[in-house]
Enzyme design. Structure first.
Site, PDB file in Angstrom:
ATOM      1  CB  SER A 113       3.089 -22.015 -14.216  1.00  0.00           C
ATOM      2  OG  SER A 113       3.999 -21.528 -13.262  1.00  0.00           O
ATOM      3  CG  HIS A 119       3.616 -25.913 -12.487  1.00  0.00           C
ATOM      4  ND1 HIS A 119       4.124 -27.190 -12.443  1.00  0.00           N
ATOM      5  CD2 HIS A 119       4.682 -25.092 -12.442  1.00  0.00           C
ATOM      6  CE1 HIS A 119       5.442 -27.148 -12.396  1.00  0.00           C
ATOM      7  NE2 HIS A 119       5.813 -25.879 -12.392  1.00  0.00           N
ATOM      8  CG  ASP A 173       7.046 -22.767 -10.863  1.00  0.00           C
ATOM      9  OD1 ASP A 173       7.452 -23.921 -11.059  1.00  0.00           O
ATOM     10  OD2 ASP A 173       6.478 -22.079 -11.736  1.00  0.00           O
ATOM     11  CG  MET A 231      11.502 -20.625  -7.675  1.00  0.00           C
ATOM     12  SD  MET A 231      11.686 -19.263  -8.824  1.00  0.00           S
ATOM     13  CE  MET A 231      10.599 -19.830 -10.153  1.00  0.00           C
ATOM     14  CG  HIS A 243       8.762 -27.331 -10.355  1.00  0.00           C
ATOM     15  ND1 HIS A 243       8.987 -26.560 -11.488  1.00  0.00           N
ATOM     16  CD2 HIS A 243       9.905 -28.009 -10.140  1.00  0.00           C
ATOM     17  CE1 HIS A 243      10.210 -26.770 -11.927  1.00  0.00           C
ATOM     18  NE2 HIS A 243      10.796 -27.645 -11.124  1.00  0.00           N
ATOM     19  CG  MET A 280      12.561 -25.226  -9.386  1.00  0.00           C
ATOM     20  SD  MET A 280      12.052 -23.878 -10.458  1.00  0.00           S
ATOM     21  CE  MET A 280      10.349 -23.723  -9.909  1.00  0.00           C
ATOM     22  CG  MET A 293      13.116 -28.361 -15.340  1.00  0.00           C
ATOM     23  SD  MET A 293      11.574 -27.537 -14.928  1.00  0.00           S
ATOM     24  CE  MET A 293      11.988 -25.822 -15.193  1.00  0.00           C
ATOM     25  CG  ASP A 323       7.958 -26.117 -15.631  1.00  0.00           C
ATOM     26  OD1 ASP A 323       7.428 -25.109 -16.132  1.00  0.00           O
ATOM     27  OD2 ASP A 323       8.314 -26.173 -14.440  1.00  0.00           O
TER      28      ASP A 323
HETATM   29  C1  DX5 Z   1      10.386 -21.929 -14.286  1.00  0.00           C
HETATM   30  C2  DX5 Z   1       9.149 -22.569 -13.740  1.00  0.00           C
HETATM   31  C3  DX5 Z   1       8.022 -22.669 -14.670  1.00  0.00           C
HETATM   32  C4  DX5 Z   1       7.454 -21.368 -15.151  1.00  0.00           C
HETATM   33  C5  DX5 Z   1       7.082 -21.593 -16.578  1.00  0.00           C
HETATM   34  O1  DX5 Z   1      11.434 -22.152 -13.419  1.00  0.00           O
HETATM   35  O2  DX5 Z   1       9.427 -23.883 -13.286  1.00  0.00           O
HETATM   36  O3  DX5 Z   1       6.972 -23.456 -14.127  1.00  0.00           O
HETATM   37  O4  DX5 Z   1       6.342 -20.906 -14.459  1.00  0.00           O
HETATM   38  O5  DX5 Z   1       6.776 -20.378 -17.110  1.00  0.00           O
HETATM   39  P1  DX5 Z   1       6.571 -20.114 -18.659  1.00  0.00           P
HETATM   40  O6  DX5 Z   1       5.430 -20.974 -19.104  1.00  0.00           O
HETATM   41  O7  DX5 Z   1       6.275 -18.664 -18.703  1.00  0.00           O
HETATM   42  O8  DX5 Z   1       7.860 -20.490 -19.359  1.00  0.00           O
HETATM   43 ZN    ZN Z   2       7.722 -25.108 -12.698  1.00  0.00          ZN
END
Ligand code: DX5
Ligand code: ZN
Length: 219
Positions: free
Chosen positions: A9, A33, A35, A37, A66, A68, A137, A175
């Site tokens: 990620s 991956h 993210d 947000m 992903h 969010m 998650m 994740d």
């Molecule tokens: C959190 C993200 C994850 C994050 C995971 O909201 O969706 O993808 O990058 O990070 P680690 O592996 O550090 O928990």
């Molecule tokens: Zn994620």
């Protein structure tokens, strides 16, 4: 051939040296991956379309995007066009998962449903054979570097059982909080796609970090 995959990620990468960090994976991963947000569904902001488009030009890795974000239906197209291969939306952010899955498929991408840790896992079970990816998650979405939540293994197992009961090929992704201690229990519970941010990009050698995680499952 291994039956699992690790998707680093980039949330934990150094954004000032993003391509350097991605290149440092040296072929140890097939997916990145990413993210996204919105400061609304989750109380954090990360990166957006320009970043995805930019790195798309410089790597052949597949993009596991992903979302969010609220109103994911408004943004699926732009993230597909920016170069995503998988697009996962949050189950909690739509009243019509079927429509979103169809839209993602029409754009030529694999569809994923991500499930918040506070959502009863039973709600997702009817969907496990309707998309390519279910992302359980294992932290509260919004931030990297959190601890793997208690109770996650049972949730993973329930999704695994449902996938197997339907004879589906759906990828079971986890994740959050994946590291050398949590990856094997998550694998044993049935996960086969492991998102890992901190456990990869906070390390001096991200390629070695991916191989170290792989070794924890294989040993
Ligand atoms: C959190 C993200 C994850 C994050 C995971 O909201 O969706 O993808 O990058 O990070 P680690 O592996 O550090 O928990
Ligand atoms: Zn994620």
């Amino acid at each position: 051939m291994s039956d699992f995959e690790i998707a680093p990620s980039i949330l934990s990468a150094d954004f000032g040296y993003l391509m350097r960090d991605i290149d440092n994976l040296k072929g140890t991963a097939k997916h990145l991956h990413i993210d996204i947000m919105d400061g609304h569904y989750v109380s954090n902001l990360s990166m957006g379309i320009p970043v995805v488009k930019s790195i798309r030009k410089h790597t052949d890795l597949k993009f596991d995007t992903h979302l969010m974000i609220t109103n994911p239906e408004k943004y699926i197209k732009v993230f597909a066009e920016a170069g995503s291969d998988n697009i996962s939306f949050h189950y909690e952010c739509t009243d019509d998962p079927r429509l979103l899955i169809d839209q993602i498929h029409d754009l030529g991408c694999n569809a994923g449903i991500a499930v918040h840790p506070d959502t009863p896992i039973e709600e997702i079970l009817p969907w496990v054979d309707k998309c390519e990816l279910i992302m359980v998650m294992t932290v509260h979405p919004g931030f990297g570097e959190q601890g793997f939540l208690n109770g996650s293994l049972e949730r993973i197992s329930k999704v695994r059982e449902a996938i197997d009961a339907k004879g589906a090929k759906t990828i079971l992704s986890v994740d959050g909080g994946i590291n050398v201690s949590t990856i094997k229990p998550a694998y044993d519970a049935g996960a086969r796609f492991f998102v890992a941010g901190n456990a990869v990009f906070s390390k001096e050698d991200p390629a070695k970090a991916v191989m170290d995680l792989r070794a924890c499952v294989s040993q």
